[in-house]
Design a protein around this motif. Sequence first.
Motif, short mmCIF file in Angstrom:
data_model
loop_
_atom_site.label_atom_id
_atom_site.label_comp_id
_atom_site.label_asym_id
_atom_site.label_seq_id
_atom_site.Cartn_x
_atom_site.Cartn_y
_atom_site.Cartn_z
N MET A 300 0.86 -1.18 0.00
CA MET A 300 0.00 0.00 0.00
C MET A 300 0.90 1.23 0.00
SD MET A 300 -3.26 -1.00 0.20
CE MET A 300 -4.26 0.15 1.09
N ARG A 301 0.82 2.00 -1.08
CA ARG A 301 1.62 3.22 -1.22
C ARG A 301 0.67 4.41 -1.07
NH1 ARG A 301 4.26 7.21 -1.17
NH2 ARG A 301 5.94 7.82 -2.59
N PHE A 302 0.72 5.07 0.08
CA PHE A 302 -0.21 6.16 0.37
C PHE A 302 0.36 7.48 -0.14
CE2 PHE A 302 -1.22 2.79 3.30
CZ PHE A 302 -2.60 2.79 3.30
N LEU A 303 -0.33 8.08 -1.10
CA LEU A 303 0.17 9.27 -1.80
C LEU A 303 -0.30 10.55 -1.11
CD1 LEU A 303 -0.56 8.03 -5.44
CD2 LEU A 303 1.55 7.75 -4.09
N ASP A 304 0.04 10.68 0.15
CA ASP A 304 -0.35 11.84 0.95
C ASP A 304 0.91 12.41 1.57
OD1 ASP A 304 -1.19 13.64 2.89
OD2 ASP A 304 -2.89 12.42 3.55
N ASP A 305 1.32 13.58 1.11
CA ASP A 305 2.59 14.15 1.55
C ASP A 305 2.57 14.71 2.96
OD1 ASP A 305 3.57 13.48 -0.90
OD2 ASP A 305 3.55 15.50 -1.75
N ASN A 306 1.42 14.63 3.64
CA ASN A 306 1.35 15.07 5.03
C ASN A 306 1.18 13.92 6.01
OD1 ASN A 306 1.43 17.94 4.50
ND2 ASN A 306 -0.66 17.76 3.73
N LEU A 307 1.05 12.71 5.48
CA LEU A 307 0.74 11.56 6.33
C LEU A 307 1.84 11.27 7.33
CD1 LEU A 307 -1.43 9.43 6.78
CD2 LEU A 307 -0.35 8.03 5.01
N HIS A 308 3.09 11.57 6.99
CA HIS A 308 4.21 11.27 7.89
C HIS A 308 4.10 11.98 9.23
CE1 HIS A 308 5.19 15.05 5.91
NE2 HIS A 308 6.01 15.31 6.90
N ARG A 309 3.38 13.09 9.28
CA ARG A 309 3.28 13.85 10.52
C ARG A 309 2.52 13.08 11.60
NH1 ARG A 309 1.94 19.50 7.30
NH2 ARG A 309 4.05 19.73 6.39
N HIS A 310 1.60 12.20 11.19
CA HIS A 310 0.91 11.35 12.17
C HIS A 310 1.87 10.37 12.83
CE1 HIS A 310 -3.09 12.80 11.33
NE2 HIS A 310 -3.00 12.51 10.05
N PHE A 311 3.02 10.14 12.20
CA PHE A 311 3.98 9.18 12.71
C PHE A 311 5.18 9.86 13.38
CE2 PHE A 311 1.44 7.12 9.59
CZ PHE A 311 1.33 5.79 10.00
N GLY A 312 5.08 11.17 13.58
CA GLY A 312 6.15 11.90 14.24
C GLY A 312 7.42 12.02 13.43
N MET A 313 7.30 11.92 12.10
CA MET A 313 8.47 12.01 11.22
C MET A 313 8.65 13.41 10.68
SD MET A 313 9.88 9.03 11.17
CE MET A 313 9.62 7.26 11.26
N PRO A 314 9.89 13.81 10.41
CA PRO A 314 10.14 15.18 9.94
C PRO A 314 9.69 15.38 8.49
CG PRO A 314 12.17 13.92 9.92
CD PRO A 314 11.14 13.05 10.59
N ASP A 315 9.45 16.64 8.14
CA ASP A 315 9.09 16.98 6.77
C ASP A 315 10.25 16.74 5.80
OD1 ASP A 315 6.67 17.76 7.75
OD2 ASP A 315 7.04 19.93 7.58
N THR A 316 11.47 16.94 6.29
CA THR A 316 12.65 16.79 5.45
C THR A 316 13.72 15.98 6.17
OG1 THR A 316 13.61 18.86 6.25
CG2 THR A 316 12.25 18.98 4.25
N LEU A 317 14.59 15.34 5.39
CA LEU A 317 15.75 14.65 5.95
C LEU A 317 16.98 15.56 5.82
CD1 LEU A 317 15.37 11.04 4.52
CD2 LEU A 317 14.86 11.83 6.83
N PRO A 318 17.94 15.44 6.73
CA PRO A 318 19.17 16.24 6.62
C PRO A 318 19.88 15.99 5.30
CG PRO A 318 19.04 15.15 8.76
CD PRO A 318 17.95 14.56 7.94
#
Length: 318
Positions: A300-318
């Motif tokens: 399942m590939r979820f095409l929602d660019d804001n979904l990561h925020r529910h998982f406490g993940m950052p918007d960008t990687l270093p």
Amino acid sequence: MESSQIEAARGGDELAFAALVEPFRRELHLHCYRISGSVDDADDLLQEVLVAAWKGLPQFAGRSSLRTWLYRIATTRSLSRLRDQARRPRPAPAPPFEPPTPSDRFDVPHLQPYPDARLDELDPAMRVVARESIELAFVVALQALPPRQAAALVLCDVLDFSTGEAADMLAASPTAVKGLLQRARSAMPAPRARDGSDAHDELARVFADAFERDDVDSLIGLLTDQTWLAMPPASERYEGRSAIEAFLRASAAGRPGGHYTLTATSAASRPAFVCYLDGRARGLLVIEPAPDGTRVVSIMRFLDDNLHRHFGMPDTLP
């Protein structure tokens, strides 16, 4: 203690009201999620439930427990949200390449996976039940049911309310609820047995490594003949090795920005990854291992660019 808090809350004491509802917040959020199939919707619904409970507390007569009363509000609000979704489908992003012809349709555009980390706030006994009832196969099957059937099934078979209690929450007769349950149970898939997590962890590691390198041959080697790929909110569904291979090769060839970087997490009781492209979060990927942990049976590939925020993940990687 609860009765004194109820009286204080009725008198406008917001702290007393917060203390009343706090023990139920996480399980109410889960209830809204199971019926709606969306973490975003569950977040909004929980706030609606709490506002409705605050406003309706003066009319709470105590004929049921506070928990049952709150579940009645949550069920009513969730069913209303499903009716709204039928009128406002979530748009799918346009792919940056020409995808191959899909095998079938995936008609749950609002579907989102539930973050496993949120279950840690539950009572341990409730956590076991919660893990089984947020699995994507179960939630997808719920979304295919008529809404009142889905609500009756969740209330009685997941939360263990009686048919009488469920009837009160659904404004129906106990006989009607029994009919809803019978039809819902017959439509639900049998639970899938699972093996130990060590094999799942190794499979997830190998899958992520191949996915990051766009090693399509290795990815296809991890699939079964019946593996399927879906990408909510897009409606395309690809079934079997050949169809998935054609899609993955088209994606790798036409994707701007190079390779993905996957950051591991856990969702819907399954291995999951936040996908980063050019260092920016680009949705979430969830795989379902076969019972023995040696193959992947769905992607399942979820095409929602804001979904990561529910998982406490950052918007960008270093």
